[in-house]
Design a protein around this motif. Structure first.
Motif, PDB file in Angstrom:
ATOM      1  N   MET A   1       0.916  -1.788  -0.218  1.00 13.25           N
ATOM      2  CA  MET A   1      -0.017   0.144   0.141  1.00 13.25           C
ATOM      3  C   MET A   1       0.836   0.898  -0.109  1.00 13.25           C
ATOM      4  O   MET A   1       2.339   1.455   0.228  1.00 13.25           O
ATOM      5  N   ALA A   2       0.477   2.359  -0.021  1.00 11.51           N
ATOM      6  CA  ALA A   2       0.968   3.687  -0.466  1.00 11.51           C
ATOM      7  C   ALA A   2       1.489   4.551   1.142  1.00 11.51           C
ATOM      8  O   ALA A   2       0.702   4.641   1.659  1.00 11.51           O
ATOM      9  N   LEU A   3       2.114   4.767   0.399  1.00 12.58           N
ATOM     10  CA  LEU A   3       2.918   6.147   1.563  1.00 12.58           C
ATOM     11  C   LEU A   3       2.853   7.391   0.925  1.00 12.58           C
ATOM     12  O   LEU A   3       3.519   7.647  -0.139  1.00 12.58           O
ATOM     13  N   ILE A   4       2.112   8.791   1.699  1.00  9.64           N
ATOM     14  CA  ILE A   4       1.737   9.464   0.789  1.00  9.64           C
ATOM     15  C   ILE A   4       1.853  10.377   1.891  1.00  9.64           C
ATOM     16  O   ILE A   4       1.817  10.602   3.288  1.00  9.64           O
ATOM     17  N   LEU A   5       3.101  11.798   1.525  1.00 12.03           N
ATOM     18  CA  LEU A   5       3.330  12.765   1.716  1.00 12.03           C
ATOM     19  C   LEU A   5       2.086  14.260   1.606  1.00 12.03           C
ATOM     20  O   LEU A   5       1.903  14.200  -0.571  1.00 12.03           O
ATOM     21  N   SER A   6       1.822  14.556   2.273  1.00 10.93           N
ATOM     22  CA  SER A   6       0.517  15.804   1.586  1.00 10.93           C
ATOM     23  C   SER A   6       1.033  17.802   2.432  1.00 10.93           C
ATOM     24  O   SER A   6       1.573  17.118   3.330  1.00 10.93           O
ATOM     25  N   LEU A   7       0.928  18.233   1.464  1.00 11.88           N
ATOM     26  CA  LEU A   7       1.257  19.167   1.728  1.00 11.88           C
ATOM     27  C   LEU A   7       0.141  20.654   1.411  1.00 11.88           C
ATOM     28  O   LEU A   7      -0.160  20.299   0.719  1.00 11.88           O
ATOM     29  N   GLU A   8      -0.373  20.715   2.898  1.00  7.79           N
ATOM     30  CA  GLU A   8      -1.026  21.429   2.427  1.00  7.79           C
ATOM     31  C   GLU A   8      -0.872  23.537   3.145  1.00  7.79           C
ATOM     32  O   GLU A   8      -0.261  23.646   4.201  1.00  7.79           O
ATOM     33  N   THR A   9      -0.615  24.051   1.901  1.00 11.28           N
ATOM     34  CA  THR A   9      -0.055  25.486   1.976  1.00 11.28           C
ATOM     35  C   THR A   9      -1.023  26.043   1.471  1.00 11.28           C
ATOM     36  O   THR A   9      -0.951  27.962   0.974  1.00 11.28           O
ATOM     37  N   SER A  10      -2.684  26.333   1.373  1.00 12.15           N
ATOM     38  CA  SER A  10      -3.204  26.608   0.488  1.00 12.15           C
ATOM     39  C   SER A  10      -3.984  27.598   1.341  1.00 12.15           C
ATOM     40  O   SER A  10      -4.164  29.462   1.120  1.00 12.15           O
ATOM     41  N   ALA A  11      -3.511  28.165   3.008  1.00  9.88           N
ATOM     42  CA  ALA A  11      -4.671  28.842   3.834  1.00  9.88           C
ATOM     43  C   ALA A  11      -3.256  29.403   4.362  1.00  9.88           C
ATOM     44  O   ALA A  11      -1.576  29.161   4.228  1.00  9.88           O
ATOM     45  N   SER A  12      -3.238  29.903   5.514  1.00 12.26           N
ATOM     46  CA  SER A  12      -2.151  30.654   6.462  1.00 12.26           C
ATOM     47  C   SER A  12      -1.118  30.041   7.129  1.00 12.26           C
ATOM     48  O   SER A  12      -0.325  30.291   7.170  1.00 12.26           O
ATOM     49  N   SER A  69      -3.804  30.803  -1.237  1.00 11.56           N
ATOM     50  CA  SER A  69      -3.490  31.572  -1.559  1.00 11.56           C
ATOM     51  C   SER A  69      -2.292  31.785  -2.223  1.00 11.56           C
ATOM     52  O   SER A  69      -1.738  30.244  -2.451  1.00 11.56           O
ATOM     53  N   TYR A  70      -1.974  32.851  -3.154  1.00 13.74           N
ATOM     54  CA  TYR A  70      -1.217  32.966  -4.397  1.00 13.74           C
ATOM     55  C   TYR A  70       0.088  31.927  -3.862  1.00 13.74           C
ATOM     56  O   TYR A  70       0.663  31.721  -4.334  1.00 13.74           O
ATOM     57  N   THR A  71       0.435  32.737  -2.898  1.00 19.10           N
ATOM     58  CA  THR A  71       1.648  32.818  -2.912  1.00 19.10           C
ATOM     59  C   THR A  71       1.946  31.385  -2.301  1.00 19.10           C
ATOM     60  O   THR A  71       3.243  30.362  -2.324  1.00 19.10           O
ATOM     61  N   GLY A  72       1.754  30.806  -0.912  1.00 26.37           N
ATOM     62  CA  GLY A  72       1.505  29.192  -0.405  1.00 26.37           C
ATOM     63  C   GLY A  72       1.393  27.974  -1.399  1.00 26.37           C
ATOM     64  O   GLY A  72       1.783  27.545  -1.732  1.00 26.37           O
ATOM     65  N   LEU A  73       0.229  28.680  -2.502  1.00 22.17           N
ATOM     66  CA  LEU A  73      -0.333  27.668  -3.532  1.00 22.17           C
ATOM     67  C   LEU A  73       0.930  27.393  -4.638  1.00 22.17           C
ATOM     68  O   LEU A  73       1.309  26.204  -4.482  1.00 22.17           O
ATOM     69  N   ARG A  74       2.059  28.510  -4.490  1.00 17.04           N
ATOM     70  CA  ARG A  74       2.979  28.325  -5.203  1.00 17.04           C
ATOM     71  C   ARG A  74       4.057  27.447  -4.915  1.00 17.04           C
ATOM     72  O   ARG A  74       4.714  26.637  -5.206  1.00 17.04           O
ATOM     73  N   ILE A  75       4.263  27.672  -3.343  1.00 18.00           N
ATOM     74  CA  ILE A  75       4.983  27.228  -2.826  1.00 18.00           C
ATOM     75  C   ILE A  75       4.878  25.880  -2.924  1.00 18.00           C
ATOM     76  O   ILE A  75       6.142  24.479  -3.030  1.00 18.00           O
ATOM     77  N   GLY A  76       3.597  25.414  -2.015  1.00 15.81           N
ATOM     78  CA  GLY A  76       3.715  24.104  -2.510  1.00 15.81           C
ATOM     79  C   GLY A  76       3.541  23.371  -3.442  1.00 15.81           C
ATOM     80  O   GLY A  76       4.226  21.996  -3.417  1.00 15.81           O
ATOM     81  N   THR A  77       3.412  23.624  -4.566  1.00 14.04           N
ATOM     82  CA  THR A  77       3.015  22.710  -5.865  1.00 14.04           C
ATOM     83  C   THR A  77       4.244  22.432  -6.323  1.00 14.04           C
ATOM     84  O   THR A  77       5.023  21.405  -7.049  1.00 14.04           O
ATOM     85  N   SER A  78       5.179  23.978  -5.721  1.00 13.17           N
ATOM     86  CA  SER A  78       6.611  23.504  -6.495  1.00 13.17           C
ATOM     87  C   SER A  78       7.897  23.011  -5.657  1.00 13.17           C
ATOM     88  O   SER A  78       8.227  22.042  -5.992  1.00 13.17           O
ATOM     89  N   THR A  79       7.163  22.522  -4.219  1.00 14.69           N
ATOM     90  CA  THR A  79       8.666  21.623  -3.270  1.00 14.69           C
ATOM     91  C   THR A  79       7.343  19.955  -3.965  1.00 14.69           C
ATOM     92  O   THR A  79       8.175  19.309  -4.491  1.00 14.69           O
TER      93      THR A  79
END
Length: 228
Positions: A1-12, A69-79
């Motif tokens: 089964m999967a090992l999944i890392l989740s990044l939540e950066t859409s909010a403050s 958050s525009y900046t937060g989403l960009r950081i989360g996605t690029s990471t």
């Protein structure tokens, strides 16, 4: 089964979670304004250290797709993309408003009515969508300037639950008796990971090259010294 890392950066807040076989292994969060750039990498490092897993064992990375958050989403996605490229694993994206809606239903089991998750978009504007209790879309995602007439047609015939960090400021103008405002519902990496685990099983992966977050509105940079 999967090992999944989740990044939540859409909010403050900035949060990460690690799920193995759909079960939450570890989650860490920092509640500091504009902390995504400085804290995300260290949170990822710490969540692996705490869990006992190694990043090389990952099967996928999940990211909050927005809106938010525009900046937060960009950081989360690029990471997330960087990790996926480095380890040749898939990227999973989950709509932030969907995460909020599922969180609401889990905390308020049995509630019947329309759901309206809201993300603060400054001033009296929110990012929102309307769903029924089965998560069927009633009104699609939009950037909405809220006033006393907002959702009036739906409120005539339905109880509506408003939640998310954009909801509190709307309670002063949406005063219909069918409007219910619920506190303490926010996007969390732990819920994002649970939803991503379901997408992993269905192989609902994003194109690493083409994927961009759901910004909903274009970013507008302020001039230095500008008041507005």
């Amino acid at each position: 089964m999967a090992l999944i890392l989740s990044l939540e950066t859409s909010a403050s807040s900035c949060a990460v979670a690690l799920h193995h076989e759909k079960a939450l292994v570890s989650t860490l969060e920092v509640n500091e304004p504009q902390a995504h750039a400085s804290k995300l990498a260290s949170l990822i490092h710490d969540v692996f250290k705490e869990s006992g897993f190694h990043i090389r064992q990952l099967n996928a990375v999940a990211v909050s797709a927005g809106p938010g958050s525009y900046t937060g989403l960009r950081i989360g996605t690029s990471t997330a993309k960087g990790i996926c490229y480095a380890y040749n694993i898939p990227l999973i994206a989950v709509n932030t408003l969907d995460v909020l809606a599922v969180s609401f239903l889990e905390q308020h089991d049995g509630k019947k009515g329309l759901l309206c998750p809201m993300i603060d978009a400054k001033r009296m504007e929110v990012y929102c969508q309307v769903m029924d209790s089965g998560l069927n879309i009633v009104q699609a995602v939009e950037a909405k300037v809220v006033d006393e007439t907002s959702f009036s047609e739906l409120l005539k015939d339905h109880e509506m639950f408003f939640f998310g960090d954009g909801a509190a400021k709307c309670s002063a103008v949406i005063t219909h008796s069918n409007a219910v405002f619920v506190d303490h519902i926010r996007p969390e990496a732990s819920m994002l990971g649970r939803m991503a685990s379901e997408k992993f099983e269905k192989k609902e992966f994003e194109d690493l090259v083409a994927f961009t977050p759901f910004y909903l509105k274009d970013f507008v940079a302020k001039k230095a010294g500008s008041v507005f």
